[in-house]
Design a protein around this motif. Structure first.
Motif, PDB file in Angstrom:
ATOM      1  N   ILE A  59       0.823  -1.215   0.000  1.00 40.74           N
ATOM      2  CA  ILE A  59       0.000   0.000   0.000  1.00 40.74           C
ATOM      3  C   ILE A  59       0.851   1.257   0.000  1.00 40.74           C
ATOM      4  O   ILE A  59       0.585   2.206  -0.750  1.00 40.74           O
ATOM      5  CB  ILE A  59      -0.948   0.006   1.224  1.00 40.74           C
ATOM      6  N   ASN A  60       1.910   1.246   0.829  1.00 40.82           N
ATOM      7  CA  ASN A  60       2.677   2.474   1.034  1.00 40.82           C
ATOM      8  C   ASN A  60       3.998   2.539   0.284  1.00 40.82           C
ATOM      9  O   ASN A  60       4.450   3.627  -0.078  1.00 40.82           O
ATOM     10  CB  ASN A  60       2.955   2.654   2.537  1.00 40.82           C
ATOM     11  N   ARG A  61       4.622   1.362   0.062  1.00 38.51           N
ATOM     12  CA  ARG A  61       5.930   1.325  -0.610  1.00 38.51           C
ATOM     13  C   ARG A  61       5.961   0.161  -1.599  1.00 38.51           C
ATOM     14  O   ARG A  61       6.724  -0.804  -1.424  1.00 38.51           O
ATOM     15  CB  ARG A  61       7.047   1.185   0.428  1.00 38.51           C
ATOM     16  N   ASP A  76       7.181  -0.443  -4.423  1.00 39.43           N
ATOM     17  CA  ASP A  76       8.425  -0.780  -5.116  1.00 39.43           C
ATOM     18  C   ASP A  76       9.309  -1.721  -4.315  1.00 39.43           C
ATOM     19  O   ASP A  76      10.241  -2.337  -4.871  1.00 39.43           O
ATOM     20  CB  ASP A  76       9.215   0.486  -5.446  1.00 39.43           C
ATOM     21  N   THR A  77       9.038  -1.852  -3.025  1.00 37.30           N
ATOM     22  CA  THR A  77       9.867  -2.712  -2.167  1.00 37.30           C
ATOM     23  C   THR A  77       9.373  -4.160  -2.150  1.00 37.30           C
ATOM     24  O   THR A  77       9.981  -5.006  -1.501  1.00 37.30           O
ATOM     25  CB  THR A  77       9.884  -2.172  -0.727  1.00 37.30           C
ATOM     26  N   VAL A  78       8.271  -4.445  -2.845  1.00 34.83           N
ATOM     27  CA  VAL A  78       7.665  -5.780  -2.811  1.00 34.83           C
ATOM     28  C   VAL A  78       7.811  -6.447  -4.178  1.00 34.83           C
ATOM     29  O   VAL A  78       7.643  -5.794  -5.227  1.00 34.83           O
ATOM     30  CB  VAL A  78       6.171  -5.690  -2.421  1.00 34.83           C
ATOM     31  N   ALA A  79       8.126  -7.729  -4.149  1.00 31.96           N
ATOM     32  CA  ALA A  79       8.287  -8.483  -5.397  1.00 31.96           C
ATOM     33  C   ALA A  79       7.007  -8.421  -6.225  1.00 31.96           C
ATOM     34  O   ALA A  79       5.900  -8.392  -5.676  1.00 31.96           O
ATOM     35  CB  ALA A  79       8.636  -9.931  -5.090  1.00 31.96           C
ATOM     36  N   THR A  80       7.170  -8.441  -7.547  1.00 28.48           N
ATOM     37  CA  THR A  80       6.037  -8.258  -8.459  1.00 28.48           C
ATOM     38  C   THR A  80       4.944  -9.291  -8.221  1.00 28.48           C
ATOM     39  O   THR A  80       3.750  -8.962  -8.141  1.00 28.48           O
ATOM     40  CB  THR A  80       6.520  -8.344  -9.920  1.00 28.48           C
ATOM     41  N   GLU A  81       5.322 -10.574  -8.069  1.00 30.93           N
ATOM     42  CA  GLU A  81       4.322 -11.634  -7.889  1.00 30.93           C
ATOM     43  C   GLU A  81       3.575 -11.458  -6.572  1.00 30.93           C
ATOM     44  O   GLU A  81       2.339 -11.586  -6.519  1.00 30.93           O
ATOM     45  CB  GLU A  81       5.019 -12.997  -7.925  1.00 30.93           C
ATOM     46  N   THR A  82       4.320 -11.153  -5.515  1.00 31.74           N
ATOM     47  CA  THR A  82       3.672 -10.951  -4.206  1.00 31.74           C
ATOM     48  C   THR A  82       2.764  -9.732  -4.241  1.00 31.74           C
ATOM     49  O   THR A  82       1.642  -9.758  -3.707  1.00 31.74           O
ATOM     50  CB  THR A  82       4.744 -10.762  -3.116  1.00 31.74           C
ATOM     51  N   ARG A  83       3.234  -8.668  -4.880  1.00 31.81           N
ATOM     52  CA  ARG A  83       2.434  -7.448  -4.961  1.00 31.81           C
ATOM     53  C   ARG A  83       1.119  -7.715  -5.701  1.00 31.81           C
ATOM     54  O   ARG A  83       0.060  -7.250  -5.301  1.00 31.81           O
ATOM     55  CB  ARG A  83       3.230  -6.350  -5.665  1.00 31.81           C
ATOM     56  N   ALA A  84       1.195  -8.503  -6.783  1.00 34.63           N
ATOM     57  CA  ALA A  84      -0.011  -8.813  -7.556  1.00 34.63           C
ATOM     58  C   ALA A  84      -0.998  -9.617  -6.717  1.00 34.63           C
ATOM     59  O   ALA A  84      -2.217  -9.411  -6.789  1.00 34.63           O
ATOM     60  CB  ALA A  84       0.368  -9.580  -8.829  1.00 34.63           C
ATOM     61  N   ARG A  85      -0.470 -10.562  -5.888  1.00 38.73           N
ATOM     62  CA  ARG A  85      -1.337 -11.386  -5.052  1.00 38.73           C
ATOM     63  C   ARG A  85      -2.057 -10.529  -3.995  1.00 38.73           C
ATOM     64  O   ARG A  85      -3.242 -10.697  -3.739  1.00 38.73           O
ATOM     65  CB  ARG A  85      -0.498 -12.482  -4.379  1.00 38.73           C
ATOM     66  N   VAL A  86      -1.324  -9.582  -3.415  1.00 35.57           N
ATOM     67  CA  VAL A  86      -1.920  -8.701  -2.400  1.00 35.57           C
ATOM     68  C   VAL A  86      -2.959  -7.784  -3.033  1.00 35.57           C
ATOM     69  O   VAL A  86      -4.060  -7.591  -2.485  1.00 35.57           O
ATOM     70  CB  VAL A  86      -0.822  -7.878  -1.699  1.00 35.57           C
ATOM     71  N   SER A  92      -4.708  -8.337  -5.651  1.00 37.08           N
ATOM     72  CA  SER A  92      -5.866  -9.152  -5.995  1.00 37.08           C
ATOM     73  C   SER A  92      -6.757  -9.358  -4.763  1.00 37.08           C
ATOM     74  O   SER A  92      -7.986  -9.283  -4.839  1.00 37.08           O
ATOM     75  CB  SER A  92      -5.417 -10.497  -6.562  1.00 37.08           C
ATOM     76  N   ALA A  93      -6.113  -9.609  -3.610  1.00 32.17           N
ATOM     77  CA  ALA A  93      -6.876  -9.789  -2.372  1.00 32.17           C
ATOM     78  C   ALA A  93      -7.587  -8.496  -1.977  1.00 32.17           C
ATOM     79  O   ALA A  93      -8.742  -8.519  -1.527  1.00 32.17           O
ATOM     80  CB  ALA A  93      -5.937 -10.249  -1.256  1.00 32.17           C
ATOM     81  N   ILE A  94      -6.907  -7.385  -2.142  1.00 36.12           N
ATOM     82  CA  ILE A  94      -7.513  -6.082  -1.835  1.00 36.12           C
ATOM     83  C   ILE A  94      -8.746  -5.862  -2.692  1.00 36.12           C
ATOM     84  O   ILE A  94      -9.807  -5.432  -2.222  1.00 36.12           O
ATOM     85  CB  ILE A  94      -6.492  -4.941  -2.046  1.00 36.12           C
ATOM     86  N   ASP A  95      -8.634  -6.227  -3.975  1.00 34.67           N
ATOM     87  CA  ASP A  95      -9.749  -6.034  -4.901  1.00 34.67           C
ATOM     88  C   ASP A  95     -10.912  -6.960  -4.568  1.00 34.67           C
ATOM     89  O   ASP A  95     -12.079  -6.545  -4.569  1.00 34.67           O
ATOM     90  CB  ASP A  95      -9.256  -6.275  -6.335  1.00 34.67           C
ATOM     91  N   ARG A  96     -10.618  -8.201  -4.250  1.00 30.96           N
ATOM     92  CA  ARG A  96     -11.664  -9.180  -3.939  1.00 30.96           C
ATOM     93  C   ARG A  96     -12.407  -8.820  -2.663  1.00 30.96           C
ATOM     94  O   ARG A  96     -13.633  -8.942  -2.577  1.00 30.96           O
ATOM     95  CB  ARG A  96     -11.048 -10.575  -3.797  1.00 30.96           C
ATOM     96  N   LEU A  97     -11.671  -8.334  -1.669  1.00 28.87           N
ATOM     97  CA  LEU A  97     -12.281  -8.032  -0.367  1.00 28.87           C
ATOM     98  C   LEU A  97     -12.882  -6.626  -0.303  1.00 28.87           C
ATOM     99  O   LEU A  97     -13.655  -6.326   0.601  1.00 28.87           O
ATOM    100  CB  LEU A  97     -11.232  -8.184   0.738  1.00 28.87           C
ATOM    101  N   GLY A  98     -12.513  -5.769  -1.265  1.00 25.88           N
ATOM    102  CA  GLY A  98     -13.004  -4.392  -1.225  1.00 25.88           C
ATOM    103  C   GLY A  98     -12.369  -3.592  -0.102  1.00 25.88           C
ATOM    104  O   GLY A  98     -13.007  -2.698   0.481  1.00 25.88           O
ATOM    105  N   TYR A  99     -11.114  -3.888   0.197  1.00 25.34           N
ATOM    106  CA  TYR A  99     -10.439  -3.202   1.303  1.00 25.34           C
ATOM    107  C   TYR A  99     -10.153  -1.743   0.949  1.00 25.34           C
ATOM    108  O   TYR A  99      -9.696  -1.422  -0.158  1.00 25.34           O
ATOM    109  CB  TYR A  99      -9.112  -3.908   1.623  1.00 25.34           C
ATOM    110  N   VAL A 100     -10.450  -0.851   1.901  1.00 20.32           N
ATOM    111  CA  VAL A 100     -10.099   0.560   1.799  1.00 20.32           C
ATOM    112  C   VAL A 100      -9.337   0.916   3.062  1.00 20.32           C
ATOM    113  O   VAL A 100      -9.823   0.703   4.173  1.00 20.32           O
ATOM    114  CB  VAL A 100     -11.355   1.463   1.682  1.00 20.32           C
ATOM    115  N   ARG A 101      -8.133   1.457   2.904  1.00 19.59           N
ATOM    116  CA  ARG A 101      -7.324   1.748   4.083  1.00 19.59           C
ATOM    117  C   ARG A 101      -7.955   2.866   4.913  1.00 19.59           C
ATOM    118  O   ARG A 101      -8.625   3.749   4.383  1.00 19.59           O
ATOM    119  CB  ARG A 101      -5.898   2.115   3.707  1.00 19.59           C
ATOM    120  N   SER A 102      -7.762   2.804   6.187  1.00 17.55           N
ATOM    121  CA  SER A 102      -8.301   3.808   7.101  1.00 17.55           C
ATOM    122  C   SER A 102      -7.409   5.039   7.084  1.00 17.55           C
ATOM    123  O   SER A 102      -6.320   5.045   7.647  1.00 17.55           O
ATOM    124  CB  SER A 102      -8.387   3.248   8.531  1.00 17.55           C
TER     125      SER A 102
END
Length: 343
Positions: free
Chosen positions: A25-27, A29-39, A41-51
């Motif tokens: 969410i915040n950085r 560029d520090t996360v691997a491309t595959e891991t970032r895509a998985r996260v 995807s989860a954000i999109d599926r769950l409809g997460y909005v950061r506080s």
């Protein structure tokens, strides 16, 4: 009731740690491309909005500026809000607009809300003539700028219009047109603007060699069209009715105009009318309204800029040096048909 989705839920679905989700969410560029895509995807599926509020509490910085005005039903304050919002948006901030409805009690409640929300700062047109609400709010250490009010008795910044000069412009114009008896449809006497406009009107009379008895004051409890209609009815009932009326704002003037129209009194031949603020509706009235123009959008933008300047961070997050300023803008008379009688 549906439960809100948190960062832990995203981490669980994506099969990563909470720290990894935070980095995505915040950085990112520090996360691997595959891991970032998985996260993601989860954000999109769950409809997460950061506080955003939680983030602001952690950072100690808010992206929200408070704006508390006397009456959002008055187009003048809508224009003030437009100017403030424009300046805030350019700085990446939002504006929380609240309406005190000319009530000191409601003003106190909203100032407490601003303190609870830890807003970046507040733009304030005070309703409390005693200054107690401002004194209580000052203890929170949240910067504020007074709008449409001179900062007498305070050290804070302020942006206002010279209402004494504005009142003088209005009545001087009526005197130049040949009127020698003027009514002043005012508002709540506790408001500094109302008193200053009356002072200006009296100054104009004195310049013409006329005494204060030539100004017939008709106070109102509010500054809206209904109060103007009521004042118009009282004006019609006067045995020695003035030939001209100066109103403390355009809404009052529009109400007086309505009362005159309903009674068959011709404006401007039987009664000349001058308002104050020069809101959009002034030019669009059945009889276009002469008015003292206040640069409302400019006032809102200037006030927001002053607040941004005061809350700007220097290197390392330190607060920059700031010198409080008092800005007083000049009004302008806009002449239209409501005051152009031939006397």
């Amino acid at each position: 009731m549906a439960q809100s989705v948190g960062i832990k839920d995203v981490a669980r679905v994506a099969g990563v740690s909470v720290g990894t989700v935070s980095n995505v969410i915040n950085r990112p560029d520090t996360v691997a491309t595959e891991t970032r895509a998985r996260v993601l995807s989860a954000i999109d599926r769950l409809g997460y909005v950061r506080s955003e509020s939680a983030r602001q509490l952690r950072a100690g910085r808010s992206r929200i500026m408070g704006l508390l005005v006397l009456d959002m039903g008055n187009p003048f304050f809508v224009d003030v809000a437009r100017g403030a919002e424009r300046a805030a948006r350019q700085a990446g901030l939002g504006v929380m607009v609240c309406n005190s409805a000319e009530s000191a009690g409601e003003e106190a409640e909203y100032l407490s809300l601003f303190a609870e929300q830890r807003v970046r700062g507040v733009l304030l047109t005070p309703a409390d003539a005693t200054g107690r609400n401002i004194a209580a709010f000052r203890r929170h250490g949240i910067p504020f700028v007074l709008v449409d009010r001179v900062s007498e008795g305070t050290t804070e910044c302020s942006v206002s219009v010279d209402d004494v000069a504005g009142g003088a412009l209005a009545v001087r114009h009526l005197l130049d047109a040949g009127h020698r008896s003027v009514a002043y449809v005012s508002g709540p006497p506790g408001l500094t603007q109302i008193r200053d406009r009356r002072t200006g009107a009296l100054n104009a009379l004195a310049e013409a060699g006329l005494g204060p008895d030539r100004l017939r004051e008709l106070p109102t409890e509010r500054l809206d069209v209904a109060a103007g209609r009521d004042a118009g009815a009282r004006l019609l009932g006067l045995a020695d009715r003035p030939t001209a009326v100066f109103c403390a704002n355009d809404l009052l003037a529009l109400g007086v105009l309505q009362a005159m129209y309903a009674a068959g009194v011709t404006v401007p031949d039987d009664l000349a009318i001058v308002g104050y603020d020069d809101i959009e509706f002034a030019a669009a009235a059945a009889v276009p309204l002469t008015s003292v123009r206040q640069p409302a959008v400019t006032m809102g933008a200037l006030a927001a800029d002053m607040l941004l300047e005061e809350t700007e961070e220097g290197p390392g997050g330190a607060t920059r040096a700031h010198e409080h300023r008092r800005v007083v803008l000049q009004p302008e008379l806009v002449v239209r048909r409501s005051s152009l009688s031939s006397r």
